[in-house]
Every structure is written in structure tokens, then in C-alpha cells.
Design a protein around this motif. Structure first.
Motif, PDB file in Angstrom:
ATOM      1  N   UNK A 136       0.811  -1.224   0.000  1.00  0.00           N
ATOM      2  CA  UNK A 136       0.000   0.000   0.000  1.00  0.00           C
ATOM      3  C   UNK A 136       0.842   1.270   0.000  1.00  0.00           C
ATOM      4  N   UNK A 137       2.166   1.118   0.117  1.00  0.00           N
ATOM      5  CA  UNK A 137       3.038   2.284   0.227  1.00  0.00           C
ATOM      6  C   UNK A 137       2.878   3.261  -0.936  1.00  0.00           C
ATOM      7  N   UNK A 138       2.684   2.705  -2.138  1.00  0.00           N
ATOM      8  CA  UNK A 138       2.585   3.567  -3.319  1.00  0.00           C
ATOM      9  C   UNK A 138       1.402   4.527  -3.241  1.00  0.00           C
ATOM     10  N   UNK A 139       0.405   4.196  -2.430  1.00  0.00           N
ATOM     11  CA  UNK A 139      -0.744   5.097  -2.268  1.00  0.00           C
ATOM     12  C   UNK A 139      -0.365   6.325  -1.462  1.00  0.00           C
ATOM     13  N   UNK A 140       0.646   6.184  -0.598  1.00  0.00           N
ATOM     14  CA  UNK A 140       0.959   7.243   0.358  1.00  0.00           C
ATOM     15  C   UNK A 140       2.199   8.065  -0.005  1.00  0.00           C
ATOM     16  N   UNK A 141       3.165   7.474  -0.708  1.00  0.00           N
ATOM     17  CA  UNK A 141       4.405   8.206  -0.992  1.00  0.00           C
ATOM     18  C   UNK A 141       4.207   9.452  -1.868  1.00  0.00           C
ATOM     19  N   UNK A 142       3.174   9.542  -2.726  1.00  0.00           N
ATOM     20  CA  UNK A 142       2.976  10.807  -3.430  1.00  0.00           C
ATOM     21  C   UNK A 142       2.549  11.947  -2.502  1.00  0.00           C
ATOM     22  N   UNK A 143       2.005  11.600  -1.330  1.00  0.00           N
ATOM     23  CA  UNK A 143       1.510  12.612  -0.406  1.00  0.00           C
ATOM     24  C   UNK A 143       2.536  13.039   0.637  1.00  0.00           C
ATOM     25  N   UNK A 144       3.424  12.099   1.023  1.00  0.00           N
ATOM     26  CA  UNK A 144       4.349  12.392   2.111  1.00  0.00           C
ATOM     27  C   UNK A 144       5.592  11.517   1.984  1.00  0.00           C
ATOM     28  N   UNK A 145       6.748  12.056   2.370  1.00  0.00           N
ATOM     29  CA  UNK A 145       7.977  11.269   2.359  1.00  0.00           C
ATOM     30  C   UNK A 145       7.893  10.196   3.441  1.00  0.00           C
ATOM     31  N   UNK A 146       8.220   8.972   3.069  1.00  0.00           N
ATOM     32  CA  UNK A 146       8.091   7.846   3.999  1.00  0.00           C
ATOM     33  C   UNK A 146       9.402   7.085   4.128  1.00  0.00           C
ATOM     34  N   UNK A 147       9.742   6.783   5.361  1.00  0.00           N
ATOM     35  CA  UNK A 147      10.808   5.818   5.650  1.00  0.00           C
ATOM     36  C   UNK A 147      10.165   4.644   6.359  1.00  0.00           C
ATOM     37  N   UNK A 148      10.323   3.470   5.804  1.00  0.00           N
ATOM     38  CA  UNK A 148       9.836   2.257   6.456  1.00  0.00           C
ATOM     39  C   UNK A 148      10.840   1.876   7.539  1.00  0.00           C
ATOM     40  N   UNK A 149      10.339   1.575   8.711  1.00  0.00           N
ATOM     41  CA  UNK A 149      11.189   1.105   9.805  1.00  0.00           C
ATOM     42  C   UNK A 149      10.888  -0.364  10.046  1.00  0.00           C
ATOM     43  N   UNK A 150      11.874  -1.220   9.818  1.00  0.00           N
ATOM     44  CA  UNK A 150      11.671  -2.656   9.939  1.00  0.00           C
ATOM     45  C   UNK A 150      12.571  -3.240  11.017  1.00  0.00           C
ATOM     46  N   UNK A 151      11.958  -3.840  12.028  1.00  0.00           N
ATOM     47  CA  UNK A 151      12.708  -4.540  13.069  1.00  0.00           C
ATOM     48  C   UNK A 151      12.985  -5.956  12.574  1.00  0.00           C
ATOM     49  N   UNK A 152      14.257  -6.318  12.549  1.00  0.00           N
ATOM     50  CA  UNK A 152      14.676  -7.630  12.064  1.00  0.00           C
ATOM     51  C   UNK A 152      14.913  -8.552  13.264  1.00  0.00           C
ATOM     52  N   UNK A 153      14.206  -9.658  13.298  1.00  0.00           N
ATOM     53  CA  UNK A 153      14.349 -10.610  14.403  1.00  0.00           C
ATOM     54  C   UNK A 153      15.136 -11.836  13.947  1.00  0.00           C
ATOM     55  N   UNK A 154      15.358 -12.745  14.869  1.00  0.00           N
ATOM     56  CA  UNK A 154      16.087 -13.975  14.560  1.00  0.00           C
ATOM     57  C   UNK A 154      15.336 -14.862  13.569  1.00  0.00           C
ATOM     58  N   UNK A 155      14.048 -14.567  13.366  1.00  0.00           N
ATOM     59  CA  UNK A 155      13.221 -15.406  12.494  1.00  0.00           C
ATOM     60  C   UNK A 155      13.099 -14.892  11.063  1.00  0.00           C
ATOM     61  N   UNK A 156      13.533 -13.651  10.802  1.00  0.00           N
ATOM     62  CA  UNK A 156      13.236 -13.094   9.480  1.00  0.00           C
ATOM     63  C   UNK A 156      14.393 -12.326   8.839  1.00  0.00           C
ATOM     64  N   UNK A 157      15.630 -12.712   9.126  1.00  0.00           N
ATOM     65  CA  UNK A 157      16.778 -12.060   8.489  1.00  0.00           C
ATOM     66  C   UNK A 157      16.711 -12.207   6.966  1.00  0.00           C
TER      67      UNK A 157
END
Length: 312
Positions: A136-157
Motif C-alpha cells: 500500500x506504500x505507493x498510495x501514500x508516498x505521493x503525499x508524504x515522504x516515507x521511511x519504512x522502519x523494519x525490526x529484524x528478528x532472529x526469524x526473518x533475516x
């Protein structure tokens, strides 16, 4: 111009005196509509300040060396006055962003928030159970600058690559940071060397799309010492110092100025505890800003940020 002057003030004072904070993490609420396993904020019952009290805290921060301000939670958009808070903080001249889990983005007037925020941090990962937001990010990036913050755990490197690709395709940037074993939360920290290897590959390929700095990435496999260049403010105005892993309350911004709190014997003791800490837990707030102790790292980070947002 005031925020640039404040940044210079921080630089000069920190190098001539004690480690003053340049980055403020203000949890405007502990309330949240999620229950992420690696987070301990929602588990703590801490009262919210009134709008006027929040403004007083922001005023105190504006009088300090804090130049970058992150409005966080919990989930900050649960506050009905969050737009007023964002506008007030903007008018007090910070490099300003807000961190949200993104589940309420469709209800927010993003065109109004974009007038006041330098960018919006959207936390998207398995722990938040909101991976659908990558599509859904493409719906919002034309309106506002976005940085995705992703927490990486031992299960999803191994899941980092497709997330970076999604952010890149949407015209967003992405911050990849390891889960930290916080007091009261589940132990979810990833293997540092494995994360390092994956990040090195991704950084070479996607460059400034990835916010995580080269210096931070190197600290995954090299020893580092935290500096107290950041300060955390709880939703009731308490200052938890030197960090949320080993820190404790040293004062409240409704009662004293930040400078007075940080010059107290209790704050000095807290800094000594940080300087002696050997956890190397990779708490992003401190592990990243601590790299600014070297001007070359600070310069590279600034250049990467400018290039990253110019390309978006």
C-alpha cells in the motif's frame, strides 16, 4: 535556520563538554493498537500528558541541543491531538518525524501532516503483523515522504531483501534495525553476523534507499561504545537515561529543564554506566547516533540522507 544553529550548538558542546543529546525520542503515548512481542512499551502503563503539557515538554526540548525529534508511541496517532502536536513541534524548529505502525494511515490527513513532518516513519514487519502495508506504500508516498522502519528478528533475516525492494519500488526509504532484547519483552534479537552479511549485500545494491548507515552496519561485527547523544522522554515527561535497556528515571521535563537534569549527579552516574556498558545490544537510537562521535560518520550519514530523499 534555528535547527541548523541548534545542530552546531550540539556539535560544539558535545565535543567540548559532556555528551549532549542531538536526538530526542518522545513517546507521546504508551497506548497502542498492537502487541508486538519484541516491544515493551505497550506493556508499561504510563499516563499521557495533556496537550498543553506536551507543548511544555516540546518547549523544553527546543531550548536544549536536541535537533532531531521523533514523535513515537505506542501508537501516536491514537492521540486525537496528534496533528496539533506535530504542528507545534514543527514551529519549534526540529528536524521532525513521527513513527507509526501505519494501520491508521488511511484515516489520516497526510497532506496536512506533510506540511510539518520532514518524513513519516512507518513500522512494518512480522512483529507488527502489518506486512500488507508494503503493497500500500505507493498510495501514500505521493503525499508524504516515507521511511519504512523494519525490526529484524532472529526469524526473518532472510526476509530483508523483498522488503527493501518493496520500499524502493514505492519511492520510500527503509531503515533495517535488529530487534533488541528489551526488559520485559521476548528475546528476539537476530544473529549479528548473519544480519551483517545480508545488509552489506543489500547496501551495495540499493545504496541510500537503505537508511541504516555503514557505520551502524559495521558495529554489528565490531566492538563499539554507546554515547548519550540521544534522550528518551516517556509519555508522562519522565527522562529515562542513558537508554531504555540499562537506564532509569533521572528527572521529569515538566519539573526541570533538560540541561539541569543532564547536569545532575544522577545523570552523570548514568553516563558513566553507559560508558562502562559492554552489552553492545544494538539499540538503534544509541548505536546509530553514537557513530556521530566521528565526524566522517556524521558527514556520510548526512550526505546519504540528502541523496536518499532527493531521489525519492
Amino acid at each position: 535556520m534555528r535547527r541548523e544553529l541548534r545542530a552546531i550548538k550540539w556539535l560544539l558542546k558535545s565535543y567540548l563538554d559532556y555528551d549532549r543529546p542531538v536526538y530526542g525520542s518522545f513517546k507521546v503515548t504508551h497506548r497502542c493498537n498492537m502487541r508486538c512481542p519484541f516491544c515493551n512499551v505497550w506493556r508499561q502503563k504510563t499516563r499521557d500528558l495533556s496537550t498543553k503539557e506536551v507543548f511544555r515538554v516540546i518547549d523544553k526540548l527546543a531550548e536544549s541541543t536536541v535537533t532531531v525529534l521523533s514523535l513515537e508511541g505506542g501508537e501516536p496517532t491514537l492521540r486525537k491531538d496528534i496533528l496539533d502536536i506535530v504542528k507545534y513541534a514543527h514551529d519549534r524548529s526540529f528536524y521532525l518525524f513521527m513513527t507509526t505502525n501505519g494501520t491508521l494511515l488511511h484515516k489520516l490527513p497526510l497532506n496536512k501532516f506533510s506540511k510539518y513532518l520532514d518524513f513519516l516513519h512507518v513500522s512494518i514487519d512480522e512483529g507488527h503483523n502489518n506486512l500488507y502495508l508494503f503493497d500500500e506504500l505507493k498510495k501514500y508516498t505521493p503525499e508524504i515522504k516515507i521511511t519504512v522502519q523494519t525490526v529484524v528478528t532472529k526469524n526473518d533475516i532472510k526476509e530483508m531483501r523483498w522488503k527493501v525492494e518493496k520500499a524502493y519500488d514505492a519511492g520510500a526509504r527503509i531503515l533495517l534495525m535488529p530487534a533488541v532484547n528489551l526488559p520485559g519483552a521476548e528475546s528476539m534479537a537476530p544473529d549479528k553476523r548473519e544480519m551483517y552479511r545480508e545488509l552489506i549485500k543489500l547496501k551495495k545494491e540499493f545504496g541510500s534507499t537503505i537508511v541504516t548507515s555503514d557505520a551502524f552496519i559495521e558495529s554489528l561485527v565490531n566492538h563499539y561504545k554507546c554515547k548519550s547523544f540521544s534522550v528518551m522522554i516517556e509519555s508522562n515527561g519522565d527522562i529515562i537515561y542513558p537508554c531504555s535497556v540499562i537506564g532509569w528515571k533521572i528527572g521529569n521535563l515538566l519539573e526541570k529543564d533538560l540541561e539541569d537534569i543532564l547536569l545532575s549527579p544522577e545523570a552523570k552516574k548514568a553516563r558513566e554506566v553507559m560508558h562502562e556498558c559492554k552489552k553492545e545490544c544494538m539499540l538503534y537510537l544509541h548505536a546509530e547516533t553514537s557513530q556521530f562521535n566521528k565526524l566522517v560518520n556524521l558527514g556520510k550519514y548526512a550526505v546519504s540522507t540528502i541523496i536518499g530523499y532527493m531521489k525519492r
